[in-house]
Design a protein around this motif. Structure first.
Motif, short mmCIF file in Angstrom:
data_model
loop_
_atom_site.label_atom_id
_atom_site.label_comp_id
_atom_site.label_asym_id
_atom_site.label_seq_id
_atom_site.Cartn_x
_atom_site.Cartn_y
_atom_site.Cartn_z
N GLU A 60 -17.94 24.07 60.71
CA GLU A 60 -17.85 25.24 61.58
C GLU A 60 -19.17 25.47 62.33
O GLU A 60 -19.15 25.78 63.53
CB GLU A 60 -17.46 26.48 60.77
N ASP A 61 -20.29 25.32 61.64
CA ASP A 61 -21.59 25.45 62.31
C ASP A 61 -21.74 24.40 63.40
O ASP A 61 -22.23 24.69 64.50
CB ASP A 61 -22.75 25.29 61.31
N ALA A 62 -21.31 23.18 63.12
CA ALA A 62 -21.41 22.11 64.10
C ALA A 62 -20.57 22.41 65.33
O ALA A 62 -21.01 22.19 66.46
CB ALA A 62 -20.99 20.78 63.48
N MET A 63 -19.37 22.93 65.13
CA MET A 63 -18.50 23.23 66.27
C MET A 63 -19.04 24.39 67.10
O MET A 63 -18.98 24.37 68.33
CB MET A 63 -17.07 23.53 65.79
N ARG A 64 -19.61 25.40 66.43
CA ARG A 64 -20.25 26.50 67.18
C ARG A 64 -21.41 25.95 68.01
O ARG A 64 -21.59 26.31 69.17
CB ARG A 64 -20.74 27.59 66.23
N ASN A 65 -22.19 25.06 67.40
CA ASN A 65 -23.31 24.45 68.11
C ASN A 65 -22.81 23.63 69.30
O ASN A 65 -23.37 23.69 70.40
CB ASN A 65 -24.13 23.57 67.16
N SER A 66 -21.75 22.84 69.10
CA SER A 66 -21.20 22.01 70.17
C SER A 66 -20.68 22.84 71.34
O SER A 66 -20.75 22.40 72.48
CB SER A 66 -20.06 21.13 69.64
N ASN A 67 -20.16 24.03 71.03
CA ASN A 67 -19.61 24.89 72.07
C ASN A 67 -20.66 25.75 72.77
O ASN A 67 -20.34 26.44 73.74
CB ASN A 67 -18.50 25.78 71.49
N ASP A 68 -21.89 25.70 72.30
CA ASP A 68 -22.97 26.47 72.91
C ASP A 68 -23.32 25.88 74.28
O ASP A 68 -23.50 24.67 74.40
CB ASP A 68 -24.20 26.43 72.00
N PRO A 69 -23.39 26.70 75.33
CA PRO A 69 -23.72 26.19 76.66
C PRO A 69 -25.04 25.42 76.73
O PRO A 69 -25.17 24.45 77.47
CB PRO A 69 -23.78 27.45 77.53
N GLU A 70 -26.02 25.81 75.92
CA GLU A 70 -27.31 25.09 75.89
C GLU A 70 -27.12 23.67 75.35
O GLU A 70 -27.74 22.73 75.84
CB GLU A 70 -28.34 25.85 75.06
N THR A 71 -26.28 23.53 74.34
CA THR A 71 -26.00 22.21 73.77
C THR A 71 -25.28 21.35 74.80
O THR A 71 -25.61 20.16 74.97
CB THR A 71 -25.16 22.33 72.49
N THR A 72 -24.33 21.92 75.50
CA THR A 72 -23.60 21.19 76.54
C THR A 72 -24.55 20.71 77.62
O THR A 72 -24.49 19.55 78.04
CB THR A 72 -22.50 22.08 77.14
N LYS A 73 -25.44 21.58 78.04
CA LYS A 73 -26.41 21.22 79.08
C LYS A 73 -27.32 20.08 78.61
O LYS A 73 -27.55 19.12 79.35
CB LYS A 73 -27.25 22.46 79.43
#
Length: 100
Positions: A60-73
């Motif tokens: 769940e932490d990993a998915m929240r991180n993956s969905n973070d706009p900063e991570t996407t950028k």
């Protein structure tokens, strides 16, 4: 259950990749739910190939991180430095043993 994501990529610009990772580390410092460990591996037989193992406390932490706009950028910037698209493998950690 701990969770890891393995990122497999090739680049001739590893120094720039490392700089992006360091910048991301600074932005995420002190944030809860982000990665807990990162291991960067270089393939001895294919020197431009790298594997990065990123550990999280949970899927769940990993998915929240993956969905973070900063991570996407950051992922978009890293992909632009690759010579082929990176591949991702998601793994639940079944066992972790400290040997020394």
């Amino acid at each position: 259950m701990k969770f890891v994501q393995i990122v497999d990529f090739e680049t001739e610009r590893i120094d720039e990749m490392q700089k992006l990772a360091e910048e991301a580390d600074k932005r995420m410092a002190g944030r809860s739910g982000g990665p807990t460990h990162r291991l960067v591996l270089q393939d001895r037989n294919q020197p431009n190939r790298y594997l990065v193992v990123i550990e999280f406390d949970s899927y769940e932490d990993a998915m929240r991180n993956s969905n973070d706009p900063e991570t996407t950028k950051m992922a978009e910037h890293m992909a632009a430095l690759c010579t082929r698209p990176p591949s991702f493998t998601d793994c639940d950690v079944r066992e972790m043993t400290e040997l020394k």
